[in-house]
Design an enzyme around this catalytic site. Structure first.
Site, PDB file in Angstrom:
ATOM      1  N   CYS A  85       1.178  -1.156  -0.283  1.00 47.54           N
ATOM      2  CA  CYS A  85       0.546  -0.024   0.194  1.00 47.54           C
ATOM      3  C   CYS A  85       0.504   0.974   0.393  1.00 47.54           C
ATOM      4  CB  CYS A  85      -0.812  -0.115   1.063  1.00 47.54           C
ATOM      5  SG  CYS A  85      -0.648   0.189   2.879  1.00 47.54           S
ATOM      6  N   CYS A  92      -3.828  -0.476  -2.581  1.00 51.09           N
ATOM      7  CA  CYS A  92      -4.058   1.235  -2.562  1.00 51.09           C
ATOM      8  C   CYS A  92      -4.079   1.389  -4.185  1.00 51.09           C
ATOM      9  CB  CYS A  92      -3.670   1.420  -1.801  1.00 51.09           C
ATOM     10  SG  CYS A  92      -2.767   3.443  -2.370  1.00 51.09           S
ATOM     11  N   CYS A 106       3.100  -0.561  -8.932  1.00 47.71           N
ATOM     12  CA  CYS A 106       3.462  -1.428  -8.830  1.00 47.71           C
ATOM     13  C   CYS A 106       4.480  -1.836  -9.876  1.00 47.71           C
ATOM     14  CB  CYS A 106       2.757  -2.290  -8.341  1.00 47.71           C
ATOM     15  SG  CYS A 106       3.344  -3.527  -7.656  1.00 47.71           S
TER      16      CYS A 106
END
Length: 253
Positions: free
Chosen positions: A116, A188, A195
């Site tokens: 997150c 999130c 990512c």
């Protein structure tokens, strides 16, 4: 001749039995999806996808959540607990034995990374829950794109569940850049967009979970938001553990 009351299939089977709706249930089963992604995955126009999603939503099988990364986007997520209830009810209407569930089995081993933004609440709670609910079979880790100190309310709500995370530290996701995982789960919407790639091509999953620290209101309202987040994560992690077990079982056949 009129059909007897028990002759009609349960509503959940008629609702999910439509090929398009079944596809729309399967896609967010593994990862929350934006409506545009569902259109691309099904190769269908948005009006048709939205119609069937509306049917599934009214039937209680899917839920929606506004994206925190882009307010114009909506994430669709499978309501796993409600789907289980509906399918167990449908199974028991055919035969009572179909409602039985196994217990006491040893869990399959896996390595899972939860991400997150701050690694201060959601991902820390998910990491701890995964370890606890798998009896340690899941080697869980967590990190954030912009780490900040562990939130005291995350510590509080987890302590209420018998899990102590007070000693944990927040970590940047770069710490795990060279490590291999079976699954990488973003919690999130913003982290999903940034990512990085991980070695070994892990399964990438997204859970669109709101940041409880951003809940408006007084201290009681924020604490309640943390408790809801812990409950949601516990439900999602429970189904994650079961999915990992099921996949391992299929490989072992």
């Amino acid at each position: 001749m009129a059909a007897a009351p028990g002759d009609a299939p349960p509503h959940v089977l008629r609702l999910a039995g439509h090929p398009m709706r079944w596809r729309l249930l399967r896609e967010p089963a593994g990862s929350d999806r934006r409506v545009g992604e569902l259109c691309d995955l099904t190769d269908e126009r948005q009006s048709l996808v939205s119609y069937h999603l509306g049917r599934l939503r009214r039937g209680g099988m899917v839920a929606t959540r506004r994206s925190l990364a882009d307010g114009r986007d909506t994430y669709y997520l499978l309501d796993l607990s409600r789907c289980r209830e509906l399918l167990v009810e449908a199974g028991s209407s055919l035969h009572p034995g179909l409602a039985a569930r196994g217990a006491g089995r040893e869990h399959a081993r896996a390595r899972v990374l939860f991400l997150c933004t701050g690694n201060s609440a959601r991902s820390q709670m998910a990491e701890a829950l995964a370890a606890r609910m798998s009896d340690g079979a899941i080697r869980a880790a967590s990190a954030g794109s912009h780490p900040k100190p562990l939130h005291p309310l995350a510590v509080s709500v987890m302590r209420a569940r018998g899990i102590d995370i007070a000693h944990r530290e927040s970590k940047h996701l770069s710490r795990f850049g060279g490590e291999r995982f079976d699954q990488v789960i973003t919690l999130c919407d913003r982290v999903r967009e940034v990512c990085p790639e991980f070695p070994g091509a892990p399964v990438l999953v997204h859970w669109s979970v709101p940041d409880p620290a951003r809940e408006p209101g007084d201290d009681d309202a924020v604490l309640a938001a943390f408790a809801r987040t812990a409950d949601e994560l516990a439900t999602r992690v429970r189904f994650l553990v079961e999915a990992i077990d099921a996949q391992a079982g299929r490989r072992g056949r």
